[in-house]
Design a protein around this motif. Structure first.
Motif, PDB file in Angstrom:
ATOM      1  N   GLY A  81      -6.469   7.739  -7.115  1.00 32.11           N
ATOM      2  CA  GLY A  81      -5.136   8.142  -6.665  1.00 32.11           C
ATOM      3  C   GLY A  81      -4.858   7.681  -5.247  1.00 32.11           C
ATOM      4  N   SER A  82      -5.813   7.872  -4.348  1.00 38.67           N
ATOM      5  CA  SER A  82      -5.609   7.450  -2.956  1.00 38.67           C
ATOM      6  C   SER A  82      -5.571   5.922  -2.850  1.00 38.67           C
ATOM      7  CB  SER A  82      -6.679   8.037  -2.039  1.00 38.67           C
ATOM      8  OG  SER A  82      -7.961   7.657  -2.445  1.00 38.67           O
ATOM      9  N   LYS A  83      -6.319   5.214  -3.680  1.00 41.56           N
ATOM     10  CA  LYS A  83      -6.248   3.745  -3.688  1.00 41.56           C
ATOM     11  C   LYS A  83      -4.865   3.282  -4.122  1.00 41.56           C
ATOM     12  CE  LYS A  83     -11.124   2.901  -4.583  1.00 41.56           C
ATOM     13  NZ  LYS A  83     -12.122   2.504  -5.577  1.00 41.56           N
ATOM     14  N   MET A  84      -4.278   3.967  -5.090  1.00 41.36           N
ATOM     15  CA  MET A  84      -2.941   3.584  -5.548  1.00 41.36           C
ATOM     16  C   MET A  84      -1.908   3.817  -4.440  1.00 41.36           C
ATOM     17  SD  MET A  84      -2.813   4.548  -9.624  1.00 41.36           S
ATOM     18  CE  MET A  84      -3.117   6.290  -9.457  1.00 41.36           C
ATOM     19  N   ILE A  85      -2.046   4.909  -3.711  1.00 47.30           N
ATOM     20  CA  ILE A  85      -1.126   5.177  -2.596  1.00 47.30           C
ATOM     21  C   ILE A  85      -1.281   4.109  -1.511  1.00 47.30           C
ATOM     22  CG2 ILE A  85      -0.599   6.773  -0.706  1.00 47.30           C
ATOM     23  CD1 ILE A  85      -1.178   9.063  -2.711  1.00 47.30           C
ATOM     24  N   ARG A  86      -2.508   3.762  -1.166  1.00 46.14           N
ATOM     25  CA  ARG A  86      -2.724   2.708  -0.159  1.00 46.14           C
ATOM     26  C   ARG A  86      -2.132   1.382  -0.630  1.00 46.14           C
ATOM     27  NH1 ARG A  86      -7.676   5.272   0.460  1.00 46.14           N
ATOM     28  NH2 ARG A  86      -8.756   3.730  -0.826  1.00 46.14           N
ATOM     29  N   TYR A  87      -2.270   1.090  -1.916  1.00 47.63           N
ATOM     30  CA  TYR A  87      -1.740  -0.156  -2.469  1.00 47.63           C
ATOM     31  C   TYR A  87      -0.223  -0.234  -2.299  1.00 47.63           C
ATOM     32  CZ  TYR A  87      -0.564  -3.829  -5.767  1.00 47.63           C
ATOM     33  OH  TYR A  87      -0.058  -4.968  -6.342  1.00 47.63           O
ATOM     34  N   ILE A  88       0.497   0.814  -2.707  1.00 43.10           N
ATOM     35  CA  ILE A  88       1.962   0.747  -2.585  1.00 43.10           C
ATOM     36  C   ILE A  88       2.381   0.706  -1.114  1.00 43.10           C
ATOM     37  CG2 ILE A  88       2.454   1.792  -4.825  1.00 43.10           C
ATOM     38  CD1 ILE A  88       3.333   4.316  -3.003  1.00 43.10           C
ATOM     39  N   LYS A  89       1.632   1.392  -0.250  1.00 45.78           N
ATOM     40  CA  LYS A  89       1.926   1.368   1.187  1.00 45.78           C
ATOM     41  C   LYS A  89       1.823  -0.049   1.717  1.00 45.78           C
ATOM     42  CE  LYS A  89      -1.293   2.523   4.078  1.00 45.78           C
ATOM     43  NZ  LYS A  89      -1.638   1.430   4.960  1.00 45.78           N
ATOM     44  N   ASP A  90       0.767  -0.748   1.347  1.00 45.42           N
ATOM     45  CA  ASP A  90       0.545  -2.110   1.836  1.00 45.42           C
ATOM     46  C   ASP A  90       1.505  -3.119   1.199  1.00 45.42           C
ATOM     47  OD1 ASP A  90      -1.504  -1.070   3.384  1.00 45.42           O
ATOM     48  OD2 ASP A  90      -3.095  -1.736   2.027  1.00 45.42           O
ATOM     49  N   VAL A  91       1.683  -3.057  -0.105  1.00 50.40           N
ATOM     50  CA  VAL A  91       2.527  -4.024  -0.811  1.00 50.40           C
ATOM     51  C   VAL A  91       3.984  -3.940  -0.361  1.00 50.40           C
ATOM     52  CG1 VAL A  91       3.530  -4.540  -3.093  1.00 50.40           C
ATOM     53  CG2 VAL A  91       1.074  -4.300  -2.834  1.00 50.40           C
ATOM     54  N   HIS A  92       4.459  -2.740  -0.097  1.00 49.26           N
ATOM     55  CA  HIS A  92       5.862  -2.548   0.265  1.00 49.26           C
ATOM     56  C   HIS A  92       6.059  -2.301   1.770  1.00 49.26           C
ATOM     57  CE1 HIS A  92       7.196  -2.670  -3.866  1.00 49.26           C
ATOM     58  NE2 HIS A  92       6.191  -1.866  -4.181  1.00 49.26           N
ATOM     59  N   ALA A  93       4.982  -2.437   2.561  1.00 49.23           N
ATOM     60  CA  ALA A  93       5.041  -2.231   4.016  1.00 49.23           C
ATOM     61  C   ALA A  93       5.776  -0.930   4.356  1.00 49.23           C
ATOM     62  CB  ALA A  93       5.710  -3.427   4.695  1.00 49.23           C
ATOM     63  N   LEU A  94       5.337   0.144   3.727  1.00 51.08           N
ATOM     64  CA  LEU A  94       6.000   1.441   3.883  1.00 51.08           C
ATOM     65  C   LEU A  94       5.591   2.133   5.175  1.00 51.08           C
ATOM     66  CD1 LEU A  94       5.524   2.654   0.211  1.00 51.08           C
ATOM     67  CD2 LEU A  94       7.629   1.767   1.241  1.00 51.08           C
ATOM     68  N   SER A  95       6.548   2.823   5.777  1.00 55.00           N
ATOM     69  CA  SER A  95       6.242   3.638   6.952  1.00 55.00           C
ATOM     70  C   SER A  95       6.332   5.132   6.631  1.00 55.00           C
ATOM     71  CB  SER A  95       7.171   3.291   8.115  1.00 55.00           C
ATOM     72  OG  SER A  95       8.515   3.450   7.736  1.00 55.00           O
ATOM     73  N   VAL A  96       7.049   5.481   5.554  1.00 54.08           N
ATOM     74  CA  VAL A  96       7.146   6.872   5.111  1.00 54.08           C
ATOM     75  C   VAL A  96       7.043   6.914   3.586  1.00 54.08           C
ATOM     76  CG1 VAL A  96       8.564   8.955   5.038  1.00 54.08           C
ATOM     77  CG2 VAL A  96       8.624   7.506   7.060  1.00 54.08           C
TER      78      VAL A  96
END
Length: 135
Positions: A81-96
Motif C-alpha cells: 500500500g505504501s509503495k503504491m502511494i509513493r508511486y502515484i506521488k512520484d509519477v504525478h509529482a504530487l505535493s498533496v
C-alpha cells in the motif's frame, strides 16, 4: 505498477475493488476510471497477478484524492500500500495527497505520514476520517 485502461475488468481487480467499495458498485466505479480523464487506476503486479490497486482522482495543482486502495489479504502488511502511494506521488509529482476513509484504515494512513482528522459520524454508526499528506 501498471496503469489499467482496458475495457473489461480483470477478475483479480474486481475482487480488489470490492474490498474498497461494495460488490454492487465495482463495475460502475471501474467504468468511471476508464472513461474519466482525471481518474487513474493502477495495479500492483506480482508476476501475472494483480495483488494491489490504487485509484486516484487528479485535482490539479499537484493534488490528488485516493479514491480506492486495496491489497489482497494474503499480501497485506508487506508495504505494498505504501509503495503504491509513493508511486502515484512520484509519477504525478504530487505535493498533496488526501483520502477519506474508515476506522479500519486510519492506522495505515498514519503510518504513511498522513495527518488524520475525524469527520465524525458520516453515516449512522460509521465514523469517517480525512487523511492528508503534504509532500
Amino acid at each position: 505498477m501498471v496503469e489499467i485502461k482496458v475495457e473489461h475488468i480483470h477478475p483479480q481487480l474486481r475482487e480488489l475493488l470490492s474490498f474498497a467499495t461494495s460488490k454492487q458498485k465495482v463495475e460502475g466505479i471501474y467504468q468511471t476510471y476508464i472513461q474519466t480523464d482525471g481518474r487513474r487506476l493502477y495495479g500492483f503486479m506480482l508476476e501475472e497477478d494483480v495483488i494491489g490497486c490504487i485509484g486516484i482522482e487528479l485535482l490539479g495543482q499537484n493534488r490528488c484524492e485516493i479514491k480506492h486502495l486495496a491489497v489482497m489479504p494474503n499480501h497485506r502488511g508487506k508495504g505494498i500500500g505504501s509503495k503504491m502511494i509513493r508511486y502515484i506521488k512520484d509519477v504525478h509529482a504530487l505535493s498533496v495527497i488526501f483520502a477519506v476513509t474508515d476506522i479500519e484504515a486510519v492506522n495505515f494512513y498514519e503510518k504513511c505520514g498522513f495527518k488524520i482528522t475525524s469527520l465524525g459520524e458520516k453515516y449512522p454508526g460509521i465514523v469517517r476520517f480525512r487523511c492528508i499528506l503534504k509532500v
